[in-house]
Design a protein around this motif. Structure first.
Motif, PDB file in Angstrom:
ATOM      1  N   LYS A   3      28.844  31.741 110.978  1.00  0.00           N
ATOM      2  CA  LYS A   3      28.694  33.087 110.443  1.00  0.00           C
ATOM      3  C   LYS A   3      28.665  33.010 108.928  1.00  0.00           C
ATOM      4  N   VAL A   5      29.899  34.100 105.313  1.00  0.00           N
ATOM      5  CA  VAL A   5      31.105  34.619 104.677  1.00  0.00           C
ATOM      6  C   VAL A   5      30.787  34.773 103.189  1.00  0.00           C
ATOM      7  N   ALA A  43      28.654  41.242 105.381  1.00  0.00           N
ATOM      8  CA  ALA A  43      29.791  40.485 104.832  1.00  0.00           C
ATOM      9  C   ALA A  43      29.959  40.858 103.370  1.00  0.00           C
ATOM     10  N   VAL A  62      32.070  46.344 105.088  1.00  0.00           N
ATOM     11  CA  VAL A  62      31.149  45.877 106.123  1.00  0.00           C
ATOM     12  C   VAL A  62      30.749  47.068 106.988  1.00  0.00           C
TER      13      VAL A  62
END
Length: 97
Positions: A3, A5, A43, A62
């Motif tokens: 994912k 970040v 993010a 978010v």
């Protein structure tokens, strides 16, 4: 599963799919129109330290829909998807429903 970040005050935005107009069964693309970048924040970093040492937390969240400038964001690809990243203070507007 990987994912994205965000770090510091970076904002990562998933662009909204462009919509095309339809007249009957004919699709008319929006060619030649100047567009803004609209998308959803996926993010965001926690913030950053100023030159005086004070921590400045990010204000965006978010899931918010935002408008980005045409010039400025960096386009990135991650696992076959397109995203834009930009510092929080360069986001032009939040779209509230």
């Amino acid at each position: 599963m990987s994912k994205l970040v965000a770090t510091f005050n970076a904002v990562i935005v998933k662009p909204r799919e462009e919509e095309e107009s339809m007249y009957g069964s004919i699709v008319v693309p929006d060619l030649g129109k100047e567009k803004v970048l609209v998308g959803t924040i996926v993010a965001i970093g926690e913030g950053y330290y100023s030159v005086t040492g004070n921590f400045i937390p990010t204000m965006l969240k978010v899931g918010q829909k935002v408008i980005l400038p045409l010039a400025g964001p960096s386009k990135i690809e991650f696992e076959g998807e397109e995203y834009y990243t930009i510092p929080e203070n360069q986001v032009l507007a939040i779209i509230e429903d």
